[in-house]
Design a protein around this motif. Structure first.
Motif, PDB file in Angstrom:
ATOM      1  N   THR A 202     -18.668  31.439   0.590  1.00 35.64           N
ATOM      2  CA  THR A 202     -19.503  32.585   0.967  1.00 35.64           C
ATOM      3  C   THR A 202     -18.605  33.790   1.218  1.00 35.64           C
ATOM      4  O   THR A 202     -17.414  33.653   1.520  1.00 35.64           O
ATOM      5  CB  THR A 202     -20.315  32.308   2.242  1.00 35.64           C
ATOM      6  N   ASP A 203     -19.197  34.966   1.127  1.00 36.82           N
ATOM      7  CA  ASP A 203     -18.437  36.180   1.391  1.00 36.82           C
ATOM      8  C   ASP A 203     -17.948  36.198   2.834  1.00 36.82           C
ATOM      9  O   ASP A 203     -16.818  36.633   3.109  1.00 36.82           O
ATOM     10  CB  ASP A 203     -19.297  37.413   1.104  1.00 36.82           C
ATOM     11  N   GLU A 204     -18.756  35.730   3.764  1.00 31.87           N
ATOM     12  CA  GLU A 204     -18.361  35.720   5.172  1.00 31.87           C
ATOM     13  C   GLU A 204     -17.109  34.869   5.388  1.00 31.87           C
ATOM     14  O   GLU A 204     -16.177  35.270   6.096  1.00 31.87           O
ATOM     15  CB  GLU A 204     -19.502  35.178   6.035  1.00 31.87           C
ATOM     16  N   LYS A 205     -17.056  33.690   4.764  1.00 28.43           N
ATOM     17  CA  LYS A 205     -15.866  32.838   4.891  1.00 28.43           C
ATOM     18  C   LYS A 205     -14.633  33.524   4.302  1.00 28.43           C
ATOM     19  O   LYS A 205     -13.547  33.488   4.876  1.00 28.43           O
ATOM     20  CB  LYS A 205     -16.101  31.499   4.187  1.00 28.43           C
ATOM     21  N   LEU A 206     -14.807  34.143   3.148  1.00 30.30           N
ATOM     22  CA  LEU A 206     -13.678  34.799   2.483  1.00 30.30           C
ATOM     23  C   LEU A 206     -13.116  35.938   3.325  1.00 30.30           C
ATOM     24  O   LEU A 206     -11.899  36.124   3.423  1.00 30.30           O
ATOM     25  CB  LEU A 206     -14.106  35.316   1.113  1.00 30.30           C
ATOM     26  N   ARG A 207     -13.997  36.704   3.956  1.00 34.79           N
ATOM     27  CA  ARG A 207     -13.530  37.811   4.785  1.00 34.79           C
ATOM     28  C   ARG A 207     -12.819  37.277   6.037  1.00 34.79           C
ATOM     29  O   ARG A 207     -11.838  37.865   6.509  1.00 34.79           O
ATOM     30  CB  ARG A 207     -14.703  38.714   5.177  1.00 34.79           C
ATOM     31  N   THR A 208     -13.331  36.175   6.600  1.00 35.54           N
ATOM     32  CA  THR A 208     -12.686  35.576   7.772  1.00 35.54           C
ATOM     33  C   THR A 208     -11.282  35.113   7.412  1.00 35.54           C
ATOM     34  O   THR A 208     -10.318  35.352   8.157  1.00 35.54           O
ATOM     35  CB  THR A 208     -13.518  34.388   8.292  1.00 35.54           C
ATOM     36  N   ILE A 209     -11.151  34.449   6.271  1.00 39.05           N
ATOM     37  CA  ILE A 209      -9.840  33.982   5.811  1.00 39.05           C
ATOM     38  C   ILE A 209      -8.897  35.159   5.603  1.00 39.05           C
ATOM     39  O   ILE A 209      -7.735  35.128   6.025  1.00 39.05           O
ATOM     40  CB  ILE A 209      -9.993  33.177   4.505  1.00 39.05           C
ATOM     41  N   GLU A 210      -9.410  36.209   4.963  1.00 39.61           N
ATOM     42  CA  GLU A 210      -8.551  37.364   4.688  1.00 39.61           C
ATOM     43  C   GLU A 210      -8.081  38.018   5.984  1.00 39.61           C
ATOM     44  O   GLU A 210      -6.899  38.366   6.123  1.00 39.61           O
ATOM     45  CB  GLU A 210      -9.279  38.378   3.810  1.00 39.61           C
TER      46      GLU A 210
END
Length: 287
Positions: A202-210
């Motif tokens: 999900t986009d939310e997971k990707l932003r958290t990782i970044e």
């Protein structure tokens, strides 16, 4: 030739005569191609390929960077920087792998759907320029689990660095000699590679990782990954950087920063950083 460290900072002493032969072979192979589309992420391999292709063919080369939620802003900045430094033609396009349910489902061959999306776009550009698509795969990638290679074969993508038998360390050495800022960049991969297979991307997971990886980098660490396990961040750090991570003050800063990025719990993987650690639970065959 100068010495060049690998991503883990081990010193690699290149064979100057072999490098000279391979560099000449790569130049010759590229000059045989009429026009090229380089799949250009801005990483070590694709940056050197873009440089070599531009040197061989000039304006007959177009380097294309695919921008999507899984592509870190840091990589986008580096890709632009190298393009400006070398002066090659550079195009950034938007890809939509996140719109593909197969990709979001995050199966073990997730990379196939990402590369299929990329090469669908690149093939249209290539057709309009009567060009051949090339990527930065190198000799060290043989035998690794890379499902994206299936998509490359389906679209007729060529890998000139692999074709002339260049290894990662040799590409680093040639990149350093060429003055490319990517020569000592750590190995990179898309943000989705931090999410365990079969857990939805999900986009939310990707932003958290970044956010989390930006924070760890801001603390001075160089070779690492933040693996995303729901509300737990599993931090893999290169073994030579592990002692600093275990320092109480630094450890507290890591925990504070990763919780601020969105995680409830933070763990340090004592096995350290290794590429493809999420493949460890799979029965894999090289692709």
């Amino acid at each position: 030739m100068s010495t060049a460290p690998s991503a883990g900072d081990a010193i690699f002493l290149p064979d100057a005569a072999r490098l000279e032969r391979q560099e000449a072979a790569l130049d010759g192979a590229l000059r045989e191609l009429p026009s090229l589309i380089v799949a250009y992420s801005g990483g070590v391999d694709s940056a050197y390929l873009a440089y070599a292709a531009h040197r061989a063919l000039g304006d007959a080369v177009l380097c294309v960077t695919a921008d999507s939620p899984s592509y870190p802003e840091r990589h986008r900045t580096l890709a632009r920087r190298v393009a400006a430094q070398v002066g090659f033609n550079h195009l950034i396009i938007q890809t939509s792998e996140m719109a593909r349910p197969e990709y979001r489902a995050n199966p073990a061959n997730r990379c196939y759907y990402c590369k299929h999306e990329l090469y669908t776009h690149l093939s249209r550009i290539a057709a309009s320029r009567d060009a051949i698509i090339v990527d930065g795969n190198n000799a060290d990638d043989r035998g690794d689990y890379r499902p994206g290679r299936q998509a490359a074969r389906e679209f007729g993508v060529r890998s000139p660095l692999d074709e002339v038998d260049l290894t990662k360390d040799e590409i680093r050495a040639l990149s350093r000699e060429a003055g490319l800022p990517t020569w000592d960049e750590p190995a990179s991969a898309c943000l989705s590679s931090r999410i365990p297979y079969h857990a939805e991307v999900t986009d939310e997971k990707l932003r958290t990782i970044e956010r989390a990886e930006q924070a760890v980098r801001g603390l001075g660490f160089r070779v690492f990954r933040v693996r995303h396990h729901d509300d737990l961040a599993r931090l893999e750090i290169a073994r030579d950087e592990m002692p600093r991570a275990l320092d109480p003050e630094t450890g507290a800063a890591i925990v504070r920063e990763l919780k601020a990025a969105g995680y409830k719990y933070v763990s340090l993987d004592l096995q350290g950083y290794r590429t493809g650690s999420l493949n460890e639970g799979l029965f894999l065959r090289p692709t």
